[in-house]
Write a protein that holds these residues in place. Structure first.
Motif, PDB file in Angstrom:
ATOM      1  N   GLN A  17      48.641  -5.035  70.890  1.00  0.00           N
ATOM      2  CA  GLN A  17      47.822  -4.345  69.875  1.00  0.00           C
ATOM      3  C   GLN A  17      46.335  -4.436  70.243  1.00  0.00           C
ATOM      4  O   GLN A  17      45.747  -5.525  70.235  1.00  0.00           O
ATOM      5  CB  GLN A  17      48.066  -5.013  68.505  1.00  0.00           C
ATOM      6  N   PRO A  38      36.989   0.911  57.949  1.00  0.00           N
ATOM      7  CA  PRO A  38      38.137   0.780  57.064  1.00  0.00           C
ATOM      8  C   PRO A  38      38.856  -0.557  57.283  1.00  0.00           C
ATOM      9  O   PRO A  38      38.712  -1.194  58.336  1.00  0.00           O
ATOM     10  CB  PRO A  38      39.042   1.948  57.477  1.00  0.00           C
ATOM     11  N   GLY A  42      39.248  -4.401  62.388  1.00  0.00           N
ATOM     12  CA  GLY A  42      38.882  -5.527  63.242  1.00  0.00           C
ATOM     13  C   GLY A  42      37.462  -6.031  63.052  1.00  0.00           C
ATOM     14  O   GLY A  42      36.886  -6.619  63.969  1.00  0.00           O
ATOM     15  N   LYS A  43      36.923  -5.879  61.856  1.00  0.00           N
ATOM     16  CA  LYS A  43      35.546  -6.354  61.619  1.00  0.00           C
ATOM     17  C   LYS A  43      35.504  -7.890  61.631  1.00  0.00           C
ATOM     18  O   LYS A  43      34.609  -8.480  62.226  1.00  0.00           O
ATOM     19  CB  LYS A  43      35.029  -5.813  60.281  1.00  0.00           C
ATOM     20  N   SER A  44      36.506  -8.503  60.969  1.00  0.00           N
ATOM     21  CA  SER A  44      36.517  -9.977  60.970  1.00  0.00           C
ATOM     22  C   SER A  44      36.783 -10.507  62.375  1.00  0.00           C
ATOM     23  O   SER A  44      36.192 -11.522  62.786  1.00  0.00           O
ATOM     24  CB  SER A  44      37.588 -10.507  60.018  1.00  0.00           C
ATOM     25  N   GLU A 166      32.004  -9.978  54.343  1.00  0.00           N
ATOM     26  CA  GLU A 166      32.179  -9.396  53.011  1.00  0.00           C
ATOM     27  C   GLU A 166      31.590 -10.271  51.901  1.00  0.00           C
ATOM     28  O   GLU A 166      32.313 -10.767  51.036  1.00  0.00           O
ATOM     29  CB  GLU A 166      33.663  -9.106  52.736  1.00  0.00           C
TER      30      GLU A 166
HETATM   31  N1  LIG Z   1      44.838 -14.259  65.083  1.00  0.00           N
HETATM   32  C1  LIG Z   1      45.397 -13.049  65.028  1.00  0.00           C
HETATM   33  N2  LIG Z   1      46.549 -12.786  65.668  1.00  0.00           N
HETATM   34  C2  LIG Z   1      47.111 -11.563  65.658  1.00  0.00           C
HETATM   35  N3  LIG Z   1      46.582 -10.500  65.018  1.00  0.00           N
HETATM   36  C3  LIG Z   1      45.439 -10.697  64.351  1.00  0.00           C
HETATM   37  C4  LIG Z   1      44.782 -11.962  64.323  1.00  0.00           C
HETATM   38  N4  LIG Z   1      43.642 -11.835  63.598  1.00  0.00           N
HETATM   39  C5  LIG Z   1      43.593 -10.549  63.189  1.00  0.00           C
HETATM   40  N5  LIG Z   1      44.668  -9.864  63.628  1.00  0.00           N
HETATM   41  C6  LIG Z   1      44.927  -8.434  63.418  1.00  0.00           C
HETATM   42  O1  LIG Z   1      43.745  -7.728  63.761  1.00  0.00           O
HETATM   43  C7  LIG Z   1      43.623  -6.572  62.936  1.00  0.00           C
HETATM   44  C8  LIG Z   1      42.219  -6.501  62.371  1.00  0.00           C
HETATM   45  O2  LIG Z   1      42.058  -7.535  61.411  1.00  0.00           O
HETATM   46  P1  LIG Z   1      40.679  -7.848  60.698  1.00  0.00           P
HETATM   47  O3  LIG Z   1      40.966  -8.885  59.652  1.00  0.00           O
HETATM   48  O4  LIG Z   1      39.646  -8.181  61.700  1.00  0.00           O
HETATM   49  O5  LIG Z   1      40.339  -6.457  60.030  1.00  0.00           O
HETATM   50  P2  LIG Z   1      39.144  -6.120  59.054  1.00  0.00           P
HETATM   51  O6  LIG Z   1      38.520  -4.871  59.543  1.00  0.00           O
HETATM   52  O7  LIG Z   1      38.254  -7.307  58.906  1.00  0.00           O
HETATM   53  O8  LIG Z   1      39.948  -5.851  57.710  1.00  0.00           O
HETATM   54  P3  LIG Z   1      39.501  -6.021  56.171  1.00  0.00           P
HETATM   55  O9  LIG Z   1      38.416  -5.016  55.948  1.00  0.00           O
HETATM   56  O10 LIG Z   1      40.741  -5.673  55.422  1.00  0.00           O
HETATM   57  O11 LIG Z   1      39.050  -7.447  55.980  1.00  0.00           O
HETATM   58  C9  LIG Z   1      44.724  -6.676  61.879  1.00  0.00           C
HETATM   59  O12 LIG Z   1      45.783  -5.829  62.273  1.00  0.00           O
HETATM   60  C10 LIG Z   1      45.153  -8.111  61.951  1.00  0.00           C
HETATM   61  O13 LIG Z   1      46.507  -8.248  61.619  1.00  0.00           O
END
Ligand SMILES: Nc1ncnc2c1ncn2[C@@H]1O[C@H](COP(=O)(O)OP(=O)(O)OP(=O)(O)O)[C@@H](O)[C@H]1O
Length: 404
Positions: A17, A38, A42-44, A166
């Motif tokens: 992925q 959105p 993957g922002k976090s 956030e």
């Molecule tokens: N340690 C990990 N191992 C596997 N997949 C991960 C891991 N950390 C995050 N992911 C995947 O990475 C993708 C992005 O996650 P992330 O939390 O960064 O999104 P985001 O943009 O911050 O979402 P949100 O706005 O909902 O907080 C997700 O599909 C999540 O399942």
């Protein structure tokens, strides 16, 4: 002054992925930047990569000359000390009172005496408006107070970069407004580099100097706030307006033909969507940036940013350029030798008689999504210390007579 964070060609996957790829941006020292996108884009993961908690497979994150993706554990440990991180829930220890929570990094990572620890903790608690709550447990206080306690804890080691994941989550709009003012006030006081991940459009429109957006595994754009806020990129417009119509779907993205049909219908209806529900008061266009509270120092980053943005002005789309020029005082326009299309140089100011050439018209058609990277304007003045806005929508070419 905060330090610059240089991100070059960064890509992160988990197994097969791909989370995002080829992300390139600079967080200018001391400036406030916001990263939108959105859920699930993957922002976090990006924040964790900046602080070295995750190691991307490709690319660099350079801080003070150290590439934290490839450096030794020791260098990484040292570089991490430059960061303060405000996690979504404040990440407080439930069994410790606020004083001990905030003192924790000082007791863990420094050899300060308890008297010094007390002085620093109380100073930071005062900065975030928590004096008097030292003995409270996290479970006894509101979400807004927990955020501020998390912020005080992020401040105790005097970070040069602060990452906010956030900060508005779970807060009512009024508390978000107070927190946003606090963020701007802190930036004025400590001049550290801030990166805020948020879904709150009100925050994105009023707090940062720069805005970026992640979508479909890439950085759609990153640059001065005026660029994203005036962008006609469908994904950006959809996000800022909190609309259903557009490329962003329920889980992540929509079929391109469906998105195009929805946008055509939206335009035919005059561009409004009565069912839209933007979080934090959405909309495009530029609104005034929050200024530090009276009595606080002016933001040093604001002046540095002005110099920086004027240096890349000719790389920006015309609408963003006009907005930037319109935000300058007459004196600043004279200093930079620029005038809005409708303005004339003030008489008798000694201003340059050769103002920056501004196109009088341009093709404002939005670029079809997904965009063609070849259409990006890569700033001709790119170089150390100069940020480059990535501009998917610009057909504009530098004209003869434009200054570089
Ligand atoms: N340690 C990990 N191992 C596997 N997949 C991960 C891991 N950390 C995050 N992911 C995947 O990475 C993708 C992005 O996650 P992330 O939390 O960064 O999104 P985001 O943009 O911050 O979402 P949100 O706005 O909902 O907080 C997700 O599909 C999540 O399942």
């Amino acid at each position: 002054m905060g330090v610059e964070v240089v991100v070059e060609g960064l890509s992160k996957s988990f197994g097969k992925q791909t989370i995002w790829q080829d992300v390139t941006l600079n967080l200018p020292p001391g400036e406030i930047s916001v990263l939108l996108g959105p859920s699930g884009t993957g922002k976090s993961v990006f924040l964790k990569s900046l602080v070295g908690l995750l190691r991307p497979e490709r690319g660099k994150v350079v801080i003070n000359g150290v590439d934290i993706c490839r450096c030794s554990e020791h260098k990484l440990y040292e570089t991490r000390k430059l960061f303060g991180v405000l996690f979504q829930d404040g990440a407080l220890f439930g069994s410790m009172d606020l004083f001990d929570n905030i003192a924790f990094p000082l007791r863990e990572h420094t050899r300060k005496t308890e008297a010094e620890v007390r002085r620093i903790v109380l100073e930071k608690m005062e900065m975030v408006g928590l004096i008097g709550a030292e003995k409270k447990l996290p479970g006894e206080i509101s979400g807004g107070m927990r955020k501020r306690a998390g912020l005080a804890r992020a401040l105790v080691l005097d970070p040069e970069i602060i990452l906010f994941d956030e900060p508005d989550s779970g807060l009512d709009p009024v508390r978000v407004a107070y927190l946003n003012q606090l963020i701007v006030d802190l930036n004025a006081q400590i001049d550290a580099t801030f990166l805020i991940v948020t879904h709150d459009i009100g925050t994105a429109r009023t707090v940062p100097d720069n805005i970026g957006m992640l979508f479909r595994r890439e950085l759609v754009m990153f640059g001065p706030r005026e660029v994203l806020l005036t962008s006609t990129e469908p994904v950006v417009e959809q996000f800022l307006n909190g609309r259903r119509q557009g490329p962003i779907g329920m889980s992540e993205e929509k079929d391109a033909a469906q998105a195009a049909a929805e946008l055509a219908e939206l335009r035919a209806n005059g561009g409004t969507d009565v069912l839209g529900g933007p979080k934090g008061g959405g909309g495009t266009g530029i609104v005034p940036q929050i200024q530090p509270s009276p009595g606080l120092p002016v933001r040093q980053a604001a002046d540095r940013r002005k110099q920086r943005v004027m240096g890349i002005l000719h790389t920006l789309p015309p609408v963003a350029r006009e907005a930037i020029i319109a935000s300058l005082t007459d004196e600043e326009r004279a200093r930079f030798g620029v005038y809005a299309a409708s303005a004339r140089p003030p008489r008798g100011t000694g201003a340059r008689t050769q103002p920056m050439a501004m196109p009088t018209s341009y093709d404002s058609r939005p670029t079809p999504y997904p965009r063609n990277p070849a259409q990006d304007v890569q700033g001709p003045v790119a170089g150390p210390g100069v940020d480059v806005a990535r501009l998917p929508e610009s057909d504009w070419q530098r004209e003869r007579g434009d200054r570089t």
